[in-house]
Design a protein around this motif. Structure first.
Motif, PDB file in Angstrom:
ATOM      1  N   ALA A   1       6.245   5.721  -1.395  1.00 52.81           N
ATOM      2  CA  ALA A   1       6.830   4.720  -1.094  1.00 52.81           C
ATOM      3  C   ALA A   1       8.264   4.931  -0.316  1.00 52.81           C
ATOM      4  O   ALA A   1       8.617   4.077   0.331  1.00 52.81           O
ATOM      5  CB  ALA A   1       7.085   3.941  -2.501  1.00 52.81           C
ATOM      6  N   MET A   2       8.769   6.115  -0.783  1.00 55.49           N
ATOM      7  CA  MET A   2      10.049   6.431   0.039  1.00 55.49           C
ATOM      8  C   MET A   2       9.712   6.620   1.514  1.00 55.49           C
ATOM      9  O   MET A   2      10.354   6.167   2.517  1.00 55.49           O
ATOM     10  CB  MET A   2      10.688   7.618  -0.810  1.00 55.49           C
ATOM     11  CG  MET A   2      11.429   7.022  -1.851  1.00 55.49           C
ATOM     12  SD  MET A   2      12.136   8.390  -3.087  1.00 55.49           S
ATOM     13  CE  MET A   2      13.156   9.306  -1.876  1.00 55.49           C
ATOM     14  N   ARG A   3       8.686   7.372   1.894  1.00 53.30           N
ATOM     15  CA  ARG A   3       8.193   7.758   3.064  1.00 53.30           C
ATOM     16  C   ARG A   3       7.717   6.640   4.225  1.00 53.30           C
ATOM     17  O   ARG A   3       8.207   6.615   4.980  1.00 53.30           O
ATOM     18  CB  ARG A   3       7.204   8.877   3.220  1.00 53.30           C
ATOM     19  CG  ARG A   3       6.643   9.195   4.530  1.00 53.30           C
ATOM     20  CD  ARG A   3       5.570  10.380   4.271  1.00 53.30           C
ATOM     21  NE  ARG A   3       4.094   9.644   3.872  1.00 53.30           N
ATOM     22  CZ  ARG A   3       3.536   9.201   5.058  1.00 53.30           C
ATOM     23  NH1 ARG A   3       3.827   9.200   6.012  1.00 53.30           N
ATOM     24  NH2 ARG A   3       2.351   8.596   4.684  1.00 53.30           N
ATOM     25  N   LEU A   4       7.297   5.582   3.339  1.00 51.81           N
ATOM     26  CA  LEU A   4       6.852   4.577   4.272  1.00 51.81           C
ATOM     27  C   LEU A   4       7.986   3.298   4.319  1.00 51.81           C
ATOM     28  O   LEU A   4       7.435   2.196   4.480  1.00 51.81           O
ATOM     29  CB  LEU A   4       5.524   4.148   3.565  1.00 51.81           C
ATOM     30  CG  LEU A   4       4.373   5.210   3.589  1.00 51.81           C
ATOM     31  CD1 LEU A   4       2.963   4.855   2.770  1.00 51.81           C
ATOM     32  CD2 LEU A   4       3.927   5.227   5.234  1.00 51.81           C
ATOM     33  N   ASP A   5       8.880   3.493   3.398  1.00 53.82           N
ATOM     34  CA  ASP A   5       9.895   2.165   3.247  1.00 53.82           C
ATOM     35  C   ASP A   5       9.109   1.217   2.436  1.00 53.82           C
ATOM     36  O   ASP A   5       9.031   0.210   3.135  1.00 53.82           O
ATOM     37  CB  ASP A   5      10.663   1.920   4.634  1.00 53.82           C
ATOM     38  CG  ASP A   5      11.789   1.098   4.152  1.00 53.82           C
ATOM     39  OD1 ASP A   5      12.311   1.049   3.210  1.00 53.82           O
ATOM     40  OD2 ASP A   5      12.296   0.582   5.047  1.00 53.82           O
ATOM     41  N   ALA A   6       8.219   1.297   1.450  1.00 51.28           N
ATOM     42  CA  ALA A   6       7.278   0.513   0.881  1.00 51.28           C
ATOM     43  C   ALA A   6       8.028  -0.635   0.622  1.00 51.28           C
ATOM     44  O   ALA A   6       9.391  -0.408  -0.202  1.00 51.28           O
ATOM     45  CB  ALA A   6       6.426   0.951  -0.183  1.00 51.28           C
ATOM     46  N   ARG A   7       7.419  -1.874   0.438  1.00 48.45           N
ATOM     47  CA  ARG A   7       7.981  -3.092  -0.360  1.00 48.45           C
ATOM     48  C   ARG A   7       7.700  -3.102  -1.687  1.00 48.45           C
ATOM     49  O   ARG A   7       8.453  -3.802  -2.465  1.00 48.45           O
ATOM     50  CB  ARG A   7       7.539  -4.261   0.556  1.00 48.45           C
ATOM     51  CG  ARG A   7       7.796  -5.655  -0.130  1.00 48.45           C
ATOM     52  CD  ARG A   7       7.982  -6.703   0.704  1.00 48.45           C
ATOM     53  NE  ARG A   7       8.721  -7.579  -0.163  1.00 48.45           N
ATOM     54  CZ  ARG A   7       8.414  -8.904  -0.153  1.00 48.45           C
ATOM     55  NH1 ARG A   7       7.251  -9.258   0.639  1.00 48.45           N
ATOM     56  NH2 ARG A   7       9.020  -9.925  -0.845  1.00 48.45           N
ATOM     57  N   LEU A   8       6.530  -2.489  -1.903  1.00 50.60           N
ATOM     58  CA  LEU A   8       5.967  -2.932  -3.454  1.00 50.60           C
ATOM     59  C   LEU A   8       5.270  -1.511  -3.796  1.00 50.60           C
ATOM     60  O   LEU A   8       4.465  -1.170  -3.044  1.00 50.60           O
ATOM     61  CB  LEU A   8       5.342  -4.065  -3.343  1.00 50.60           C
ATOM     62  CG  LEU A   8       4.835  -4.602  -4.826  1.00 50.60           C
ATOM     63  CD1 LEU A   8       6.039  -4.818  -5.669  1.00 50.60           C
ATOM     64  CD2 LEU A   8       3.823  -5.802  -4.603  1.00 50.60           C
ATOM     65  N   ILE A   9       5.263  -1.015  -5.003  1.00 50.96           N
ATOM     66  CA  ILE A   9       4.328  -0.408  -5.733  1.00 50.96           C
ATOM     67  C   ILE A   9       3.680  -0.917  -6.730  1.00 50.96           C
ATOM     68  O   ILE A   9       4.338  -1.547  -7.575  1.00 50.96           O
ATOM     69  CB  ILE A   9       4.773   0.919  -6.316  1.00 50.96           C
ATOM     70  CG1 ILE A   9       5.785   1.780  -5.361  1.00 50.96           C
ATOM     71  CG2 ILE A   9       3.919   1.956  -6.960  1.00 50.96           C
ATOM     72  CD1 ILE A   9       6.592   2.973  -5.802  1.00 50.96           C
ATOM     73  N   VAL A  10       2.253  -1.007  -6.751  1.00 49.45           N
ATOM     74  CA  VAL A  10       1.430  -1.637  -7.775  1.00 49.45           C
ATOM     75  C   VAL A  10       0.945  -0.614  -8.505  1.00 49.45           C
ATOM     76  O   VAL A  10       0.179   0.536  -8.232  1.00 49.45           O
ATOM     77  CB  VAL A  10       0.259  -2.309  -7.184  1.00 49.45           C
ATOM     78  CG1 VAL A  10      -0.669  -2.982  -8.114  1.00 49.45           C
ATOM     79  CG2 VAL A  10       0.916  -3.368  -6.310  1.00 49.45           C
TER      80      VAL A  10
END
Length: 140
Positions: A95-104
Motif C-alpha cells: 500500500a505504501m509502495r503504490l500510494d494506495a487509496r484503500l486496503i481491504v
C-alpha cells in the motif's frame, strides 16, 4: 475518484470473499485492484501422473485469484504481487509502495480467541498508511 485498492489473499474462501469486495470497491472508485499474497517460506507441491508433473508454489495464490477475478468483472485493471513476510506487513508495504487509496481485509480471526491472538485485519487497521475496509467474510 480513483486510486489503487490493495487486498490480501491466501487461497481461502474468506480471502476470496474479501477480494470480491475489493474488486467491487475498485470498480466503484474508478481505480485498480492490486492483489497481494504473503508467505514466510516459498513452498511448493508437485502434482502429477507418470511423467507429467506440475509444480504449484504457494506464492501463486495472488496470480490465481487475480486471473479468476479478471474474468468475472472485466474493465478493472488487476495486478498481483507475492511478498515474503507476514501478511499484514506485506499489505502495508505494498500500500505504501503504490500510494494506495484503500486496503481491504477480511474479518477472519476477529471473533473469539482470534481477537486475543491478533489478526491481519487488526494489524493492518492500526498501521495502514491509508483507509482500511474490513469486509465481512463470515458465512453466518
Amino acid at each position: 475518484m480513483s486510486g489503487v485498492v490493495v487486498v490480501g489473499v491466501d487461497g481461502s474462501p474468506s480471502a476470496r470473499k474479501a477480494a470480491e469486495v475489493a474488486l467491487g470497491l475498485a470498480k466503484s472508485l474508478g481505480g485498480s485492484l492490486h492483489i497481494v499474497t504473503a508467505f514466510d517460506v516459498d513452498r511448493s507441491e508437485t502434482f502429477g501422473v507418470g511423467s507429467d508433473e506440475v509444480k504449484v508454489w504457494n506464492s501463486e495464490a495472488a496470480e490465481t485469484v487475480a486471473k479468476s477475478l479478471g474474468e468475472t468483472r472485466p474493465g478493472v485493471e488487476i495486478s498481483y504481487f507475492a511478498a515474503r513476510g507476514k501478511p499484514a506487513d506485506a499489505l502495508i508495504k505494498e500500500a505504501m509502495r503504490l500510494d494506495a487509496r484503500l486496503i481491504v481485509v477480511g474479518n477472519r480471526r476477529m471473533r473469539g480467541i482470534g481477537r486475543l491472538l491478533g489478526s491481519v485485519a487488526n494489524s493492518v487497521a492500526h498501521n495502514a498508511p491509508c483507509d482500511v475496509y474490513i469486509a465481512n467474510t463470515y458465512d453466518d
